[in-house]
Design an enzyme around this catalytic site. Structure first.
Site, short mmCIF file in Angstrom:
data_model
loop_
_atom_site.label_atom_id
_atom_site.label_comp_id
_atom_site.label_asym_id
_atom_site.label_seq_id
_atom_site.Cartn_x
_atom_site.Cartn_y
_atom_site.Cartn_z
N SER A 278 -4.66 -11.21 -1.94
CA SER A 278 -3.95 -12.17 -2.78
C SER A 278 -3.93 -13.55 -2.11
O SER A 278 -4.98 -14.10 -1.83
CB SER A 278 -2.54 -11.63 -3.08
OG SER A 278 -1.93 -12.36 -4.11
N ASP A 372 -6.64 -6.67 -12.67
CA ASP A 372 -5.70 -7.50 -11.93
C ASP A 372 -5.00 -8.45 -12.90
O ASP A 372 -5.66 -9.27 -13.56
CB ASP A 372 -6.46 -8.29 -10.86
CG ASP A 372 -5.55 -9.16 -10.00
OD1 ASP A 372 -4.33 -9.12 -10.20
OD2 ASP A 372 -6.08 -9.88 -9.13
N HIS A 406 -3.68 -5.28 -9.10
CA HIS A 406 -3.68 -6.32 -8.07
C HIS A 406 -3.51 -5.77 -6.65
O HIS A 406 -4.22 -6.17 -5.74
CB HIS A 406 -2.56 -7.32 -8.36
CG HIS A 406 -2.56 -8.51 -7.45
ND1 HIS A 406 -3.60 -9.42 -7.42
CD2 HIS A 406 -1.65 -8.95 -6.54
CE1 HIS A 406 -3.33 -10.37 -6.53
NE2 HIS A 406 -2.16 -10.10 -5.97
#
Length: 467
Positions: A278, A372, A406
């Protein structure tokens, strides 16, 4: 020749290659020090059945365990209830329906779960990856890697919650391997934890950086260390004397961490690897683009633009990519979906937020969850590939996982479908379908190790110094 190519895991699509995953049990792990395993099975005078775990007693968190039940009646229907608590006391649990064989034996590696539970079909590790928090918007995060998570299992008669308890057992899921050194690092401004494998070394070095949660997560670095890597879990905000929030970061801090690793006698040169998820992904791309000594970079659902905070390096300032709250949506459950909130970095005026990754001398691997919901990870990876090749750089490897969200974590970590986003200030959806996400985590874990072993073993072309 195509500008980019990527491998799709779990399905076939165009020219993408299908990978088949074999979720077979590993060999028994070595005993860890500093704790005693829980009993793998026990019974009372009223319990004729018994739970068994193989390997018995404990396994490492990223390794499979075979669960079986013996002493049942022939073809008896039972419910298996699994649970564990994290360090905060948060309870995660799940259940699945099964039927014993004609000998009264149940082996989850051979017996499919029946419809009606948290999962169905042949899922030997389903009782782990399907765990869900009792309180919504919680994510399973291991904070103290020196102690295991304890998986508790109950076998209940029939397929109802009120059935008679037939057997129960407990099994430790371990993070820190015996012989792996856990070293607190307070070197200059660097705040980190170094994990060194057992042995003389030197070992391939990797810096591990997480996302917007802050603090100092150690669990991923700790687990990778037992696979032969010198792992530096690096904090960068929300920890000790580091910045308290995400307003601005200075790349010189991360440069100190790189230099610390390059100078360490147990770290094998000539360069180190980077692993970021991320926000940690775009920080790793920035490090690879501006700093010396970076051989390989792996991002998990990262971005190719600077996000969330202003980034400084010497006389260079990269502003964060803009976003539009009007593009935030709500799903059917009333949760925020921020997938489209970020601006397109290619349409950013002057591409001010776009990270100049063409300056990087190392190789890239982009791990992508195609569901995601945090942002458009696949788009970022594909555009990175185009950009690198347009500047004469080597084509990066992109591995896409259909149905993965994610948070692609170490194997058998329960999927987090939604939780609090610190920058948004509200719960958001992260995406993912539990089974597909679980498959993705197993494969991605091995792909990451293979990539680091391949390019950090000292036999590849040496990293070129930047001018």
């Amino acid at each position: 020749m195509a500008l980019f190519a990527f491998r799709l895991v779990g399905a076939t699509l165009g020219r993408c290659r299908l990978t088949r995953l074999l979720l077979t049990p590993s060999r028994a792990a070595r005993r860890c020090a500093g704790w005693r395993p829980q009993s793998s099975a026990f019974s009372t005078s009223r319990m004729e059945a018994g739970v068994k775990f193989s390997p018995a007693g404990w396994t490492f968190f990223d390794e499979p365990v075979v669960i079986s039940v013996e002493g049942l009646r022939p073809e008896q229907e039972v419910t298996l209830r699994a649970s564990l608590r994290d360090e905060t006391g948060e309870l995660f649990d799940t259940r699945a329906f099964y039927r014993a064989d004609i000998d009264g034996y149940l082996d989850l590696s051979r017996s499919p779960a029946l419809e009606g539970g948290s999962f169905s079909g042949l899922e030997p590790m389903g009782l782990l990856w399907s765990l869900k928090p009792q309180n919504p918007f919680r994510r399973l995060v291991k904070r103290d890697v020196r102690r295991p998570l304890v998986l508790e299992l109950e076998v209940v008669e029939g397929h109802s919650a009120s059935g008679r308890l037939l057997a129960k057992g407990a099994h430790d899921r371990v993070f820190l391997r015996d012989g792996v050194q856990r070293i607190t690092v307070r070197e200059g401004r660097v705040r980190a934890t170094l994990f060194l494998p057992s042995g003389d070394g030197p070992f391939p070095g990797v810096i591990d950086i997480y996302g917007t949660g802050g603090g100092l997560p150690e669990y991923r670095a700790c687990l990778l260390a037992k696979h032969g890597f010198a792992m530096l879990a690096l904090a960068y905000y929300g920890y000790e004397d580091l910045p308290k929030n995400m307003k601005e970061f200075h790349l010189e801090y991360f440069e100190e961490a790189v230099n610390y690793m390059l100078k360490h006698p147990k770290v094998k040169g000539p360069g180190v690897g980077l692993l970021g998820h991320s926000k940690g992904g775009d920080l790793c791309v920035s490090m690879a683009s501006f700093l010396k000594g970076i051989t390989v970079t792996v991002t998990i659902n990262g971005c190719i633009a600077n996000v969330g905070a202003t980034l400084h390096y010497k006389d260079i300032t990269i502003p964060p990519l803009g976003f539009d709250v009007k593009r935030v949506k709500k799903n059917k459950s009333g949760l925020f979906d921020i997938t489209d909130a970020l601006d397109n970095p290619l349409e950013d005026p002057g591409r001010q937020s776009f990270i100049p990754l063409e300056k990087a001398e190392g190789r890239f691997l982009f791990i992508v969850g195609q569901d995601d919901r945090n942002w458009k990870s696949e788009f970022f990876a594909v555009e990175a590939s185009k950009h690198l090749q347009a500047h004469g750089k080597e084509k990066p490897e992109i591995i896409c996982y259909p149905g993965a969200g994610h948070y692609i974590e170490p194997p058998y970590t329960p999927m987090c479908p939604a939780s609090m986003h610190l920058l948004v200030g509200s719960p958001v959806v992260w995406g993912g379908e539990p089974k597909a996400h679980a498959v993705a985590q197993v494969d991605a874990w091995q792909q990451i190790q293979n990539f680091f072993h391949k390019h950090l073993n000292g036999k590849q072309d040496k990293i070129l110094n930047k001018l």
